[in-house]
Scaffold this active site. Structure first.
Site, mmCIF file in Angstrom:
data_model
loop_
_atom_site.group_PDB
_atom_site.id
_atom_site.type_symbol
_atom_site.label_atom_id
_atom_site.label_comp_id
_atom_site.label_asym_id
_atom_site.label_seq_id
_atom_site.Cartn_x
_atom_site.Cartn_y
_atom_site.Cartn_z
ATOM 1 N N LYS A 95 -9.287 0.858 -5.958
ATOM 2 C CA LYS A 95 -7.853 0.901 -6.273
ATOM 3 C C LYS A 95 -7.525 2.314 -6.745
ATOM 4 O O LYS A 95 -8.393 3.016 -7.240
ATOM 5 C CB LYS A 95 -7.541 -0.102 -7.400
ATOM 6 N N ASP A 145 -8.565 -8.928 -19.773
ATOM 7 C CA ASP A 145 -8.680 -8.667 -18.332
ATOM 8 C C ASP A 145 -9.195 -9.850 -17.508
ATOM 9 O O ASP A 145 -8.550 -10.283 -16.556
ATOM 10 C CB ASP A 145 -9.508 -7.398 -18.081
ATOM 11 N N TYR A 162 -5.087 -8.092 -30.618
ATOM 12 C CA TYR A 162 -4.506 -6.748 -30.454
ATOM 13 C C TYR A 162 -3.004 -6.815 -30.628
ATOM 14 O O TYR A 162 -2.385 -7.849 -30.418
ATOM 15 C CB TYR A 162 -4.909 -6.086 -29.132
ATOM 16 N N TYR A 164 -6.424 -2.598 -31.872
ATOM 17 C CA TYR A 164 -7.331 -3.731 -31.621
ATOM 18 C C TYR A 164 -8.115 -4.129 -32.860
ATOM 19 O O TYR A 164 -8.561 -3.270 -33.613
ATOM 20 C CB TYR A 164 -8.354 -3.358 -30.534
ATOM 21 N N TRP A 165 -8.309 -5.429 -33.045
ATOM 22 C CA TRP A 165 -9.237 -5.960 -34.034
ATOM 23 C C TRP A 165 -10.141 -6.930 -33.259
ATOM 24 O O TRP A 165 -9.799 -8.090 -33.057
ATOM 25 C CB TRP A 165 -8.483 -6.729 -35.126
ATOM 26 N N ARG A 166 -11.236 -6.418 -32.756
ATOM 27 C CA ARG A 166 -12.096 -7.268 -31.912
ATOM 28 C C ARG A 166 -13.578 -7.066 -32.229
ATOM 29 O O ARG A 166 -14.429 -7.667 -31.574
ATOM 30 C CB ARG A 166 -11.833 -7.001 -30.430
ATOM 31 N N ALA A 173 -2.083 -4.761 -13.781
ATOM 32 C CA ALA A 173 -1.989 -4.410 -12.352
ATOM 33 C C ALA A 173 -3.339 -4.693 -11.678
ATOM 34 O O ALA A 173 -3.413 -5.398 -10.664
ATOM 35 C CB ALA A 173 -1.610 -2.942 -12.180
ATOM 36 N N GLY A 174 -4.397 -4.146 -12.278
ATOM 37 C CA GLY A 174 -5.730 -4.331 -11.700
ATOM 38 C C GLY A 174 -6.198 -5.780 -11.768
ATOM 39 O O GLY A 174 -6.826 -6.282 -10.835
ATOM 40 N N ASP A 175 -5.886 -6.464 -12.869
ATOM 41 C CA ASP A 175 -6.334 -7.859 -13.045
ATOM 42 C C ASP A 175 -5.682 -8.777 -12.004
ATOM 43 O O ASP A 175 -6.332 -9.661 -11.433
ATOM 44 C CB ASP A 175 -5.987 -8.375 -14.446
HETATM 45 P P1 ADP Z 1 -5.821 -0.658 -13.117
HETATM 46 O O1 ADP Z 1 -4.647 -1.427 -13.655
HETATM 47 O O2 ADP Z 1 -7.087 -1.480 -13.123
HETATM 48 O O3 ADP Z 1 -5.984 0.716 -13.695
HETATM 49 P P2 ADP Z 1 -4.614 0.569 -10.783
HETATM 50 O O4 ADP Z 1 -3.693 1.361 -11.664
HETATM 51 O O5 ADP Z 1 -5.473 1.332 -9.854
HETATM 52 O O6 ADP Z 1 -5.538 -0.458 -11.581
HETATM 53 O O7 ADP Z 1 -3.686 -0.429 -9.961
HETATM 54 C C1 ADP Z 1 -4.157 -1.580 -9.344
HETATM 55 C C2 ADP Z 1 -3.300 -1.875 -8.147
HETATM 56 O O8 ADP Z 1 -1.943 -2.106 -8.579
HETATM 57 C C3 ADP Z 1 -3.206 -0.735 -7.130
HETATM 58 O O9 ADP Z 1 -4.284 -0.769 -6.206
HETATM 59 C C4 ADP Z 1 -1.886 -1.034 -6.448
HETATM 60 O O10 ADP Z 1 -2.061 -2.028 -5.470
HETATM 61 C C5 ADP Z 1 -1.047 -1.611 -7.585
HETATM 62 N N1 ADP Z 1 -0.227 -0.549 -8.185
HETATM 63 C C6 ADP Z 1 -0.475 0.129 -9.337
HETATM 64 N N2 ADP Z 1 0.506 1.016 -9.582
HETATM 65 C C7 ADP Z 1 1.397 0.909 -8.560
HETATM 66 C C8 ADP Z 1 2.664 1.551 -8.227
HETATM 67 N N3 ADP Z 1 3.193 2.495 -9.003
HETATM 68 N N4 ADP Z 1 3.279 1.142 -7.099
HETATM 69 C C9 ADP Z 1 2.770 0.170 -6.303
HETATM 70 N N5 ADP Z 1 1.613 -0.457 -6.572
HETATM 71 C C10 ADP Z 1 0.926 -0.108 -7.673
#
Ligand code: ADP
Length: 299
Positions: free
Chosen positions: A225, A30, A88, A101-103, A256-258
């Site tokens: 998020k 991450d 992983y 995972y192996w961590r 997505a979050g990273d």
């Molecule tokens: P994490 O990956 O940390 O669990 P999230 O799933 O909340 O984080 O997603 C992080 C960000 O990625 C969201 O705030 C949004 O901007 C974007 N995102 C995630 N899924 C979608 C989606 N299906 N469509 C559009 N944007 C998305």
């Protein structure tokens, strides 16, 4: 020169390759993913450093080479004898991905074992970024050492940014996890949680409850998020909302979050207002989930 220090564990990734039964080696994790996206997004007037620990074996050398090739500074990655990096493996079963995972013994578990190392890594940095995974892999003593050092860094004018990234399997108990996450929030200027995870482990009824819990802990800027859902922001008690643009097709939500965190920090560092930084962050994450793998070239 602005310097950002990302703190955590990078692992070796074994992912199925296009050749049936074969795997290819990659590197991900991450906080490394966020550093990697920051390096892509920011110009040469920004230094992106990784604070971690690896071994002295060939795969650790390969990881260091990967980070350096990506333009991420490795001066603060400890090289510990007799240890190696975590691993992983991604497996595909009928189109579904599963992770092993192996961590447990990875060198990164010692990244906060030396106060002088932490202090020198943070010296002169504008932003220190870390996550709940960073905390989860540390011993109790080292976790306290990291939080105390971040607190002192902050008192000296540094900005601390935290993504709770809840991973209950890495913690001895859910209570230990939630207590440490809130202790980390208390030393942070900005917290970037994902509501879905938080709802499960903190019992937040809705994203507003997640926002309220962190603002009540004294966090100045909170960005909640929520997958494709509306993002809620509290900045100095001003609340605003941003809706991510719907992704036409979701291929792989890894990172997505990273990537969101990197998009957000890059835009804030470029002088943009918080709401615009969240729009930029969501746009980047929305693109990242439309291609396979954690790291999508986007510079
Ligand atoms: P994490 O990956 O940390 O669990 P999230 O799933 O909340 O984080 O997603 C992080 C960000 O990625 C969201 O705030 C949004 O901007 C974007 N995102 C995630 N899924 C979608 C989606 N299906 N469509 C559009 N944007 C998305």
């Amino acid at each position: 020169m602005t310097r950002i220090v990302s703190i955590g564990e990078c692992m070796v990734e074994l992912a199925p390759s296009s050749v049936e039964g074969s795997y290819q080696i990659g590197f991900a994790g991450d906080t490394m993913n966020t550093a990697w996206y920051l390096r892509q997004l920011l110009g040469e007037d920004h230094q992106i450093d990784y604070l971690s620990a690896v071994g002295q074996d060939a795969i650790s050398d390969q990881m260091i080479a990967f980070l350096e090739d990506a333009g991420i500074g490795t001066d603060h990655v400890l090289r510990l004898p007799g240890l190696t990096v975590g691993l992983y493996m991604i497996q595909l079963q009928e189109g579904e991905r599963s992770f092993s995972y192996w961590r447990g013994q990875s060198a990164a578990r010692n990244l906060a074992s030396d106060t002088a190392h932490l202090v020198s890594a943070l010296n002169g940095a504008q932003i220190a970024f870390f996550s709940g995974i960073t905390l989860a892999i540390l011993s109790d003593t080292d976790r306290t050492r990291l939080l105390d050092t971040l607190n002192a860094y902050r008192a000296d004018g540094g900005t601390v940014v935290f993504d709770p990234n809840l991973r209950p399997r890495l913690w001895e108990s859910a209570d230990a996890m939630t207590a440490s996450i809130m202790a980390a929030a208390e030393v942070s200027d900005t917290v970037l949680p994902s509501h879905e995870d938080e709802a499960t482990w903190f019992g937040d009824a809705d994203p507003e409850a997640t926002l309220a819990r962190y603002t009540q802990a004294g966090v100045k800027t909170v960005v909640v998020k929520n997958g494709p859902g509306e993002i809620i922001i509290s900045d100095n008690e001003n609340i605003s909302r941003v809706s991510p643009v719907a992704a036409p097709k979701v291929v792989d939500t890894t990172a997505a979050g990273d990537s969101f965190n990197a998009g957000y920090l890059a835009s804030v560092l470029s002088g943009k207002a918080i709401d615009q930084a969240v729009v930029d962050a969501a746009a980047l994450a929305g693109r990242v989930i439309q291609s396979r793998g954690a790291l999508m070239p986007c510079g």
